[in-house]
Write a protein that holds these residues in place. Structure first.
Motif, short mmCIF file in Angstrom:
data_model
loop_
_atom_site.label_atom_id
_atom_site.label_comp_id
_atom_site.label_asym_id
_atom_site.label_seq_id
_atom_site.Cartn_x
_atom_site.Cartn_y
_atom_site.Cartn_z
N SER A 1 0.88 -1.35 -0.25
CA SER A 1 0.12 0.07 -0.13
C SER A 1 1.04 1.35 -0.12
CB SER A 1 -0.80 -0.07 1.30
OG SER A 1 -0.15 0.06 2.46
N PHE A 2 1.85 0.89 0.83
CA PHE A 2 2.74 2.23 0.76
C PHE A 2 3.46 2.51 -0.61
CE2 PHE A 2 7.42 3.89 0.99
CZ PHE A 2 7.15 5.06 1.56
N VAL A 3 3.87 1.61 -1.27
CA VAL A 3 4.27 1.85 -2.70
C VAL A 3 3.62 2.20 -3.67
CG1 VAL A 3 4.99 0.36 -4.87
CG2 VAL A 3 6.27 -0.26 -2.53
N ALA A 4 2.11 1.75 -3.74
CA ALA A 4 0.99 2.17 -4.38
C ALA A 4 0.84 3.46 -4.11
CB ALA A 4 -0.05 1.42 -4.06
N MET B 1 11.50 -16.27 -3.68
CA MET B 1 10.39 -15.44 -4.64
C MET B 1 10.17 -14.12 -4.13
SD MET B 1 9.09 -16.50 -7.39
CE MET B 1 7.67 -16.06 -8.45
N ASN B 2 9.64 -14.20 -2.59
CA ASN B 2 9.27 -12.78 -2.13
C ASN B 2 10.21 -11.84 -1.91
OD1 ASN B 2 6.89 -13.55 -1.51
ND2 ASN B 2 7.17 -14.51 0.51
N ARG B 3 11.77 -12.30 -1.85
CA ARG B 3 12.90 -11.46 -1.98
C ARG B 3 13.06 -10.69 -3.35
NH1 ARG B 3 18.06 -14.21 0.81
NH2 ARG B 3 18.86 -11.95 0.25
N ARG B 4 12.97 -11.61 -4.18
CA ARG B 4 12.97 -11.14 -5.77
C ARG B 4 12.08 -10.06 -5.94
NH1 ARG B 4 12.94 -15.80 -9.85
NH2 ARG B 4 14.88 -16.31 -8.62
N GLY B 5 10.67 -10.17 -5.49
CA GLY B 5 9.59 -9.40 -5.50
C GLY B 5 9.93 -7.89 -4.92
N PHE B 6 10.61 -8.21 -3.81
CA PHE B 6 11.06 -6.81 -2.87
C PHE B 6 12.06 -6.19 -3.61
CE2 PHE B 6 13.99 -4.92 0.30
CZ PHE B 6 13.01 -4.09 0.82
N PHE B 7 12.92 -6.70 -4.27
CA PHE B 7 14.17 -6.12 -5.08
C PHE B 7 13.51 -5.44 -6.16
CE2 PHE B 7 17.12 -6.43 -8.63
CZ PHE B 7 18.12 -5.54 -8.24
N PHE B 8 12.75 -6.06 -7.12
CA PHE B 8 12.21 -5.43 -8.10
C PHE B 8 11.13 -4.29 -7.78
CE2 PHE B 8 12.81 -9.55 -10.42
CZ PHE B 8 13.48 -8.84 -11.44
N THR B 9 10.43 -4.31 -6.76
CA THR B 9 9.72 -3.15 -6.14
C THR B 9 10.63 -2.08 -5.81
OG1 THR B 9 8.25 -4.66 -5.13
CG2 THR B 9 8.16 -2.46 -4.41
N VAL B 10 11.70 -2.21 -5.12
CA VAL B 10 12.67 -1.09 -4.78
C VAL B 10 13.39 -0.53 -6.01
CG1 VAL B 10 14.85 -0.78 -3.56
CG2 VAL B 10 13.23 -2.06 -2.39
N MET B 11 13.56 -1.25 -7.11
CA MET B 11 14.28 -0.84 -8.13
C MET B 11 13.50 0.01 -8.79
SD MET B 11 17.29 -1.69 -8.54
CE MET B 11 17.55 -1.28 -10.07
N ALA B 12 12.11 -0.44 -9.07
CA ALA B 12 11.07 0.45 -9.66
C ALA B 12 10.91 1.49 -8.89
CB ALA B 12 9.73 -0.27 -9.67
N LEU B 13 10.79 1.46 -7.71
CA LEU B 13 10.81 3.00 -6.99
C LEU B 13 11.86 4.03 -7.29
CD1 LEU B 13 9.50 2.10 -3.46
CD2 LEU B 13 8.45 3.66 -4.98
N ILE B 14 12.95 3.13 -7.33
CA ILE B 14 14.30 4.33 -7.50
C ILE B 14 14.18 4.81 -8.84
CG2 ILE B 14 16.98 4.17 -7.97
CD1 ILE B 14 16.93 1.88 -5.69
N LEU B 15 13.71 4.00 -10.01
CA LEU B 15 13.66 4.28 -11.23
C LEU B 15 12.59 5.60 -11.27
CD1 LEU B 15 14.69 3.75 -14.13
CD2 LEU B 15 12.97 2.25 -14.41
N LEU B 16 11.53 5.39 -10.54
CA LEU B 16 10.50 6.12 -10.57
C LEU B 16 10.94 7.78 -10.07
CD1 LEU B 16 7.11 4.05 -9.95
CD2 LEU B 16 7.60 5.51 -12.03
N SER B 17 11.60 7.44 -9.00
CA SER B 17 12.01 8.78 -8.26
C SER B 17 12.97 9.39 -9.21
CB SER B 17 12.74 8.32 -7.02
OG SER B 17 11.94 7.58 -5.90
N PHE B 18 13.91 8.80 -9.85
CA PHE B 18 14.79 9.40 -10.84
C PHE B 18 14.08 10.06 -11.96
CE2 PHE B 18 17.32 9.39 -14.78
CZ PHE B 18 18.67 9.99 -14.05
#
Lengths: 222, 374
Positions: A14-17, B1-18
């Motif tokens: 939810s935070f990410v969203a 599997m969950n750790r990979r999802g977390f990694f992709f999420t963080v990378m997406a956030l960094i990219l979006l922030s950039f």
């Protein structure tokens, strides 16, 4: 324990969203508040008008008394655009393709702007088309019907100009032995004299010219 | 599997922030540019306003003003020859030859500088003789004007200052000052000029007159936030070619007074000498103006047309011989370097060409700087 971790994952989702939504909203706000390319075009038109006026103001002839703006001032006051032919031809070369232009002259005598020349109208005048043997203002047809599209900018300049230049007086002594004298046209030889020497008090025909203060305005649009 | 999802999420956030930061930087840059455009347009307007108070602008006007003033002055002297023309002739007794005894003519050039100054600044010469009101003849005027319409059958003498016509007032510095003030106000600025000072007028060579003056000027914007002041110093020159030359009339006046010619004869417009100044390039050197027979012919040209006769040929001519009666000799031109021969034969030949080296005449005149106007 499993439930607690699942809750953490859901909270993170939810935070990410929520962050994504915030970023999207902020981006929309920032982009919409950013100026459009209009200002660049406006600045370019302004520079064009300013630089064109500046360059043309430096053109001098007739021993510094004559200038392109002197003829233009007379053209504006007399509503005879063709009197400003030199200025128009020079400006046609300086104003690039997407733009058109017009000159005005402000007279401090009647405190009014007088139209000198509008390229979009004058260059397309059918009367000029039909009479191409007349004085050619340039026939820069690319200005025809260039109407306001995106921007219009103007630049004005305070000018002091000779509408009529100083006329040096003619020598009243028409002696051919004086290396020849041609009234009103210099000192070449073998020309007929029109004045009698030794007239009683031959008055000087010196003419101090007609100097005027005014403002020239160049409007550029495209 | 969950750790990979977390990694992709963080990378997406960094990219979006950039991307977000880049967009924000671009937006801020363009906003700053927009503000700069507005400032630039304001600066250009200020440049235009300042250029109205520039040396070049004032120098162009001063040049035109000086040409008009000098022409007006010279023409007025020419058209109104009178003993009371103070710009030409000082009526005070100069017998003592002491410059200090001529307070009305401190420059030794008969108010020329002051007259030109006043014409350029005010458009009339009403100020410079105010201290001489008690002198006789009355001095607060430029010239006598005696051809005024007759009143009651008698002629009326009207004394006048030299004054510009209404249409000529646009050649005064006062007009320039008010006009630049109006023009600056149109684009949101104020220009106020002070009184011209350190005015000098000199003839720098045979063909050129030069004027120098300084004018203080204040410049400000309409809100009064920007204020600046400076002294505009102007030098301008112009060619006097073609102007009427008042010197000849003045010298003629003085000479005729010395030899006792009646005033009515001195100022007869039909006998008053007149000279315009002409700069003919063919006569650049003094030797160019020297009298000489034409190289490619034996006859004179111009006003006196006829065969040219050298002094060595004089024995062929006789004032007494019937074959050379006076009417026949008068069709010839005698060319000689002898003044005695020229005088002897002046009554017989149609023209005498007295050939001798041209001489050069030069006057050096010192002109004081005219401080702070009248």
């Amino acid at each position: 324990m499993r439930c607690g971790r699942r809750g953490f994952v859901f909270s993170l989702d939810s935070f990410v969203a929520f962050s994504l939504i915030l970023i999207a909203l902020q981006s929309i706000v920032v982009v919409s508040s950013a100026p459009s390319g209009y200002y660049h075009s406006l600045a370019q038109a302004n520079f064009l008008a300013q630089d064109t006026l500046q360059v043309l103001s430096n053109v001098k002839y007739n021993n510094g008394q004559g200038g392109l703006f002197g003829d233009a001032a007379a053209a504006g006051l007399n509503s005879q655009p063709r009197a400003a032919e030199k200025l128009i031809l020079a400006t046609n070369d300086l104003i690039p393709q997407p733009y058109s232009y017009a000159y005005d002259y402000y007279s401090f005598e009647d405190e009014k702007w007088h139209m000198i020349y509008n390229a979009s109208k004058e260059e397309c005048n059918p009367a000029y088309e039909a009479n191409k043997n007349a004085i050619d203002i340039g026939h820069a047809y690319r200005f025809c019907n260039v109407t306001f599209h995106r921007v219009e900018a103007a630049s004005s300049m305070f000018v002091g100009v000779y509408q009529d230049p100083i006329e040096r007086a003619d020598s009243p002594y028409c002696n051919v032995a004086c290396s020849g004298y041609v009234p009103g046209s210099g000192y070449s030889s073998n020309e007929a004299c029109t004045k009698v020497p030794c007239n009683v008090q031959p008055a000087s025909t010196f003419d101090a010219g007609d100097f005027r203060l005014g403002m020239i305005r160049l409007r550029v649009w495209g | 599997m969950n750790r990979r999802g977390f990694f992709f999420t963080v990378m997406a956030l960094i990219l979006l922030s950039f991307i977000f930061i880049s967009v924000q930087l671009w937006a801020q840059t363009t906003q700053a540019q927009e503000q700069r455009y507005a400032q630039r347009f304001g600066t250009y307007a200020m440049q235009d306003a300042i250029s109205m108070a520039s040396e070049q602008s004032l120098a162009d006007f001063v040049n035109a003003s000086m040409v008009h003033a000098v022409d007006k002055f010279a023409t007025s002297l020419e058209n109104n020859p009178t003993i009371y023309l103070h710009a030409v002739y000082d009526t005070r007794d100069k017998a003592s030859n002491d410059p200090n005894s001529y307070p009305n003519d401190p420059e030794g050039i008969y108010y020329l500088n002051k007259s030109i100054y006043e014409l350029m600044v005010y458009g009339n010469t009403s100020g410079y003789l105010t201290n001489a009101q008690n002198s006789w003849p009355p001095s607060k005027y430029f010239y006598d004007y005696t051809t005024a319409p007759a009143v009651g059958g008698s002629s009326m003498s009207v004394r006048k200052n030299l004054t510009y016509e209404q249409d000529e007032m646009r050649y005064t510095l006062g007009y320039y000052f008010s006009t630049t003030g109006k023009a600056a106000q149109i684009i949101g600025y104020n220009i106020s000029w002070g009184k011209p000072k350190n005015f000098t007028l000199n003839q720098t060579d045979a063909w050129t007159m030069h004027v120098h003056l300084e004018v203080p000027v204040n410049f400000s914007d309409s809100q009064g936030r920007l204020q600046t002041s400076k002294n505009v110093s102007v030098d301008a020159s112009f060619d006097i070619d073609g102007l009427s030359d008042p010197y000849l009339a003045r010298a003629n006046l003085e000479y005729n007074r010395e030899i006792g010619v009646p005033l009515s004869d001195i100022f007869d417009p039909y006998t008053l000498p007149h000279r315009n100044i002409y700069h003919i390039p063919e006569y650049e050197e003094r030797a160019d103006a020297q009298a000489q027979a034409l190289k490619d012919g034996s006859e004179g040209l111009g006003w006196f047309f006829g065969p040219a006769v050298q002094a060595s040929q004089l024995p062929l001519f006789s004032k007494d011989n019937y074959r050379f009666n006076s009417s026949k000799i008068s069709s010839y031109i005698l060319v000689t370097s002898s003044a005695a021969l020229a005088k002897e034969w002046s009554g017989s030949f149609g023209a005498i060409m007295l050939v001798r080296p041209a001489t050069e005449w030069e006057t050096v005149r010192t002109i004081n700087v005219y401080q702070n106007g009248p």
